[in-house]
Design a protein around this motif. Sequence first.
Motif, short mmCIF file in Angstrom:
data_model
loop_
_atom_site.label_atom_id
_atom_site.label_comp_id
_atom_site.label_asym_id
_atom_site.label_seq_id
_atom_site.Cartn_x
_atom_site.Cartn_y
_atom_site.Cartn_z
N PHE A 201 0.63 -1.63 -0.61
CA PHE A 201 0.45 -0.05 -0.05
C PHE A 201 1.16 1.33 -0.01
N HIS A 202 1.72 1.53 0.77
CA HIS A 202 2.47 2.54 1.09
C HIS A 202 3.98 2.69 -0.33
N GLY A 203 4.05 1.99 -0.69
CA GLY A 203 4.97 1.57 -1.98
C GLY A 203 6.42 1.33 -1.93
N HIS A 204 7.20 1.57 0.00
CA HIS A 204 8.04 0.96 0.34
C HIS A 204 7.84 0.80 1.46
N ILE A 205 9.67 -0.19 2.48
CA ILE A 205 9.31 -0.17 3.74
C ILE A 205 10.64 0.34 3.73
N ASP B 243 24.03 2.06 0.37
CA ASP B 243 24.58 1.78 1.25
C ASP B 243 23.38 2.29 2.24
N ARG B 244 22.59 3.34 1.51
CA ARG B 244 21.35 3.86 2.42
C ARG B 244 20.20 3.07 2.08
N ARG B 245 20.16 1.92 0.70
CA ARG B 245 19.10 1.39 1.01
C ARG B 245 19.10 -0.11 2.31
N LYS B 246 19.97 -0.49 2.45
CA LYS B 246 20.75 -1.25 3.05
C LYS B 246 20.97 -0.82 4.94
#
Length: 196
Positions: free
Chosen positions: A11-15, A125-128
């Motif tokens: 629903f939100h589009g990302h975690i 890195d940002r994702r991790k």
Amino acid sequence: MPDDLKRCVEFHGHICPGLIYGYRVAKEAMKLMKIKRAVDEEVVAICENDSCAVDALQVLLGTAAGKGNLIIKDFGKNAYTVLNRSRRQAYRFSRKTRYGYKGKDKSVFENMEAAIAAGTASEDDRRKFKRLKVNDLLARPFAEIFTTTEVPFAEPLYAPLASSEPCVICGEMTMAIKMVKLSDGRQACIPCSQKR
Ligand SMILES: [Zn+2]
Ligand SMILES: [Zn+2]
């Protein structure tokens, strides 16, 4: 990832950490007040911010902006009040402290944090980094993150079933209770009244 969290992410589009705060609050409210999902307006959420967290409440508690059982009071606070009309119960959840990583990859977390602050972090890195924060927030005992207070149940108003009238300037249909009275007594919509 648990199924209900998956639905929130879809629903939100990302975690993201914000969504996890909302997820944790919604789950806790459901447990405390034995809520399933709000069928109509039986459950009401009052959110004191308009961040990612709100979306998890919409999915899990069924408190949706269009149903009138989601009230946003944007004070910029990570705090939420959930009311259950059938049980006449209400709880307020408020985030306790600044975020600090408590997981087992502390050094990795700190290195990434430093890289982000220095502007040298890659997209990966940002994702991790986000992922570490997400996992950490999912693993912690709820009471470590939020203060829970039972608050007096105060019946919020049901969503008003308002009739619409045409604005005297643009002619567009507008909820009568949202219209502004002009100096000549006629009713206009808010944007038109501000243009004058
Ligand atoms: Zn988000
Ligand atoms: Zn108008």
